[in-house]
Design a protein around this motif. Sequence first.
Motif, short mmCIF file in Angstrom:
data_model
loop_
_atom_site.label_atom_id
_atom_site.label_comp_id
_atom_site.label_asym_id
_atom_site.label_seq_id
_atom_site.Cartn_x
_atom_site.Cartn_y
_atom_site.Cartn_z
N VAL A 1 -7.75 11.53 15.13
CA VAL A 1 -6.34 11.81 15.36
C VAL A 1 -5.56 10.54 15.69
CG1 VAL A 1 -6.43 12.23 17.86
CG2 VAL A 1 -4.82 13.50 16.45
N GLY A 2 -6.25 9.49 16.13
CA GLY A 2 -5.56 8.26 16.49
C GLY A 2 -5.44 7.27 15.36
N THR A 3 -6.21 7.41 14.27
CA THR A 3 -6.20 6.41 13.19
C THR A 3 -5.74 6.98 11.85
OG1 THR A 3 -8.54 6.86 12.79
CG2 THR A 3 -8.01 5.04 14.29
N ILE A 4 -5.98 8.26 11.61
CA ILE A 4 -5.59 8.82 10.30
C ILE A 4 -4.09 8.75 10.07
CG2 ILE A 4 -5.50 10.98 8.99
CD1 ILE A 4 -8.27 11.63 9.95
N PRO A 5 -3.23 9.02 11.06
CA PRO A 5 -1.78 8.93 10.78
C PRO A 5 -1.35 7.54 10.28
CG PRO A 5 -2.12 10.13 12.79
CD PRO A 5 -3.45 9.58 12.40
N MET A 6 -1.85 6.46 10.89
CA MET A 6 -1.44 5.13 10.45
C MET A 6 -2.00 4.81 9.07
SD MET A 6 -1.58 1.51 12.42
CE MET A 6 -0.78 0.06 11.68
N THR A 7 -3.24 5.24 8.80
CA THR A 7 -3.80 4.99 7.46
C THR A 7 -2.98 5.71 6.40
OG1 THR A 7 -6.01 4.78 8.43
CG2 THR A 7 -5.89 5.18 6.07
N LEU A 8 -2.60 6.93 6.69
CA LEU A 8 -1.77 7.66 5.72
C LEU A 8 -0.40 7.00 5.55
CD1 LEU A 8 -2.56 11.36 6.73
CD2 LEU A 8 -3.46 10.07 4.78
N ALA A 9 0.21 6.56 6.66
CA ALA A 9 1.53 5.93 6.58
C ALA A 9 1.47 4.62 5.79
CB ALA A 9 2.08 5.70 7.98
N VAL A 10 0.44 3.79 6.07
CA VAL A 10 0.32 2.51 5.34
C VAL A 10 0.02 2.76 3.87
CG1 VAL A 10 -1.05 0.41 5.16
CG2 VAL A 10 -0.34 1.24 7.41
N SER A 11 -0.86 3.71 3.58
CA SER A 11 -1.19 4.02 2.18
C SER A 11 0.05 4.53 1.44
CB SER A 11 -2.32 5.05 2.12
OG SER A 11 -3.47 4.56 2.78
N ALA A 12 0.82 5.40 2.11
CA ALA A 12 2.03 5.92 1.45
C ALA A 12 3.03 4.80 1.18
CB ALA A 12 2.67 6.99 2.33
N PHE B 1 0.85 -8.09 6.00
CA PHE B 1 0.68 -8.05 7.46
C PHE B 1 0.45 -6.62 7.94
CE2 PHE B 1 2.18 -7.82 11.81
CZ PHE B 1 1.56 -8.92 12.38
N ILE B 2 1.15 -5.66 7.37
CA ILE B 2 0.94 -4.25 7.77
C ILE B 2 -0.48 -3.81 7.42
CG2 ILE B 2 1.65 -1.89 7.25
CD1 ILE B 2 4.51 -2.92 6.99
N PHE B 3 -0.97 -4.23 6.25
CA PHE B 3 -2.35 -3.89 5.87
C PHE B 3 -3.35 -4.51 6.86
CE2 PHE B 3 -6.23 -5.14 3.60
CZ PHE B 3 -6.70 -3.90 3.22
N ALA B 4 -3.10 -5.77 7.24
CA ALA B 4 -3.99 -6.42 8.21
C ALA B 4 -3.91 -5.75 9.58
CB ALA B 4 -3.64 -7.91 8.32
N SER B 5 -2.68 -5.34 9.96
CA SER B 5 -2.55 -4.65 11.25
C SER B 5 -3.30 -3.32 11.26
CB SER B 5 -1.07 -4.43 11.57
OG SER B 5 -0.48 -3.55 10.61
N LEU B 6 -3.35 -2.65 10.10
CA LEU B 6 -4.13 -1.40 10.01
C LEU B 6 -5.61 -1.67 10.27
CD1 LEU B 6 -4.55 1.60 9.27
CD2 LEU B 6 -4.66 0.88 6.88
N ILE B 7 -6.14 -2.74 9.68
CA ILE B 7 -7.56 -3.07 9.87
C ILE B 7 -7.84 -3.39 11.33
CG2 ILE B 7 -9.37 -4.70 9.24
CD1 ILE B 7 -8.12 -4.91 6.49
N VAL B 8 -6.92 -4.17 11.95
CA VAL B 8 -7.11 -4.51 13.36
C VAL B 8 -7.08 -3.26 14.22
CG1 VAL B 8 -6.12 -5.75 15.32
CG2 VAL B 8 -6.19 -6.83 13.06
N LEU B 9 -6.14 -2.36 13.95
CA LEU B 9 -6.05 -1.13 14.73
C LEU B 9 -7.29 -0.26 14.55
CD1 LEU B 9 -4.35 0.74 16.54
CD2 LEU B 9 -3.46 1.79 14.44
#
Length: 538
Positions: A182-193, A157-165
Motif C-alpha cells: 500500500v505504500g509503494t504501489i501508488p507511486m509506481t502507478l503514478a510514475v508509470s502513468a 529524476f522522478i524515475f530515480a526517486s521511485l527506485i530510491v523510495l
Amino acid sequence: MDQETRKKILADLRERHVARKRGDEDVRAARDRLKRRSEIKPEFEYELISVFARNELSASVTIWALAAIFALASMFWAPWIEGCLWLILVIMSKVTLLELCRRFIAQVRPDDDLGPWRRKFFLAEAFSGLVWAGFALVGFFDQDHAAQSVVFSSHVFIFASLIVLLAVRMTFTSTVMSLLYVGTIPMTLAVSARLIMLEEPFYYALTTMAVGVHVYFVFLAKGLQQTTLQMLAFRAQKDILIAELDEERLLSDEARRRAEAGSKAKSRFLATMSHELRTPLNAIMGFSEVMKDEMFGPHSAPVYREYANDIYESGRHLLQLINEILDLSRIEAGRYELVEERAHLGDIAQDCERLLMLRASGKGLRVDLSIAPDLPQVWIDVRAMRQICLNLLSNAIKFTPRGGAVAVTVAPTADGGQMLSVADTGPGIPQDEIPKVLQAFGQGSLAHETAEGGTGLGLPIVQNLIELHGGTFDLASELRKGTVVRVTLPPQRVLTSVAPLQPLGAERHRQPPPSTRKPHLRVTPRPPAPTTRPPRVA
C-alpha cells in the motif's frame, strides 16, 4: 514373547505415537492458518509489527531529509509552491505514522489484539503512499513551458526517486508486506502513468523498468521477511530451550537439596540406630555368652544352654548385618576413607582362609588356596581388602552344597596388577539375575532354595570397596556349575622394587675423600747402563 520381540513392538508403538502427534500438530497448524488467514504465527506478528515501528522511528529524520531533497529538486521544472505543498503533505503523513509507531511501542503488549493497530498502520501507510505518489504530479501541467532538456531530466529524476523510495520502503516495511504494497504501489502507478502519457519508446522502456524494479523489490522484501521469521523462530526456540534449562536447573537444584536432606537424615538415622542397636546388642551378646559358657556354674536344665547359644548367634548375626549396612551407607555417601599401607595380598587370603576353614570343614567342603610365588607388595587398605576376601569366601562357602569345593587364587595380571579370584561349585546364578545380585539386599532365586540365609550385602560391598581402590569387579556364573568372582587391583597399586643406582659395596659414599687418598707415584724405570768391553790386547 521374547525380549527382542517386545522391544520391536514398543519401538513400533513409539513411532506410531510420534507420527500421530506430528499429524495432530500439522492439522492444528493448518486450522490456525485458516482462522487467521495468514501463514504468520500470532506470536510472531507482534514482533514483525514491532520491527516495522522501530525502523520507522529510527529513520524518521532520513525520510524527511529525502523528501526535502526531492522538493528542492522539483523546483527546477515545477513551481516552488507545488514542491512546498507536497513537502508539507509528506511531513504530515510521516508525523501521523510516527505517532502511531510511538503509541504502539509504548502501549501494546504481545497478548493484545493487533487487529485495530494493523488497520491503523494500513491507513497511515496508504495515506503516505498516496502523498509520495503525488510527487509524480509535481510540475506535470507546467512541462509545456519548460525546456526539453529540463523535461527529460525531470522524468529521469522522478524515475530515480521511485527506485530510491522502493529501496527505502522495502527496507522498512519488509516485515509487514501489506504495508509495503500500500505504500509503494501508488507511486509506481503514478510514475508509470506519467511516463506512458509521454508516448515515446524511451519512456515506455522506463515504465517497464519501473514495474520490473518494483516486482524485484517485492520478491526481495519477501526474502527479508522469511529471514526475519526464521530469526524470530530461532530466537523463540532459544528462549524455550533457555526456559527449559532453567526449569530443569531448578528441578535439579530442588532434587539435589532433597537428596542432601535425605542423605543427612539417613546419616543421622544410621548414627542413631547404630548407637541404639549396638548398645543393647553388646549386653545381649555378653550375657548370653556368659550363660552359654556356664561361667557361674552349670544350668539346672541343659536346654537353657542351647537357648543361650541361639541368643548369642542371633545377636552376632544382627551385629554383622548392622555393620554391613553401615559400611555400605558410608561407601555410597562417599565417607569411606581408605587407610592405605603396604601388604601382601597372599597373606590376607591365607588369614581369611584360616578364619573360615572351620566353617568349611563343618560343611564338608574342600578349600584350595593357590598363591603365585614372589608376588610384590600392594598399596591397599588392609581392613577393606580383608573384608573383600572374607565376603567372597564366606559367600562361596555359604552357597556351595556339601561335598563341594572352593578355590581361592592370588596371581598377577597381564598388565602388571594383581587379582584375587574365588571360585565355587555352587548352584550358579542365572544371567538375568546377575544385576539383581549386585544390588543391595539382592539374592538369586536358586540361592534361596539351596543356601543359608543371607543379607544380600556382601557383593555390593565388595564391588564398592574394590572400586575405591581403582580396581575392577568381575562375576561369571554358569547355572548348576558354579560361580567365579574376581577382583583386580590396578598396576598403580603394586609396589615394585627399584634397582640400586650403584653396585652394592661400591657406593660413592663409601669411597674415601680425595684429600685422604695416598698419592700414586709413577716410577719410571731407568734405562740399562751401556756395557763397555775391555780393550783387546794385541
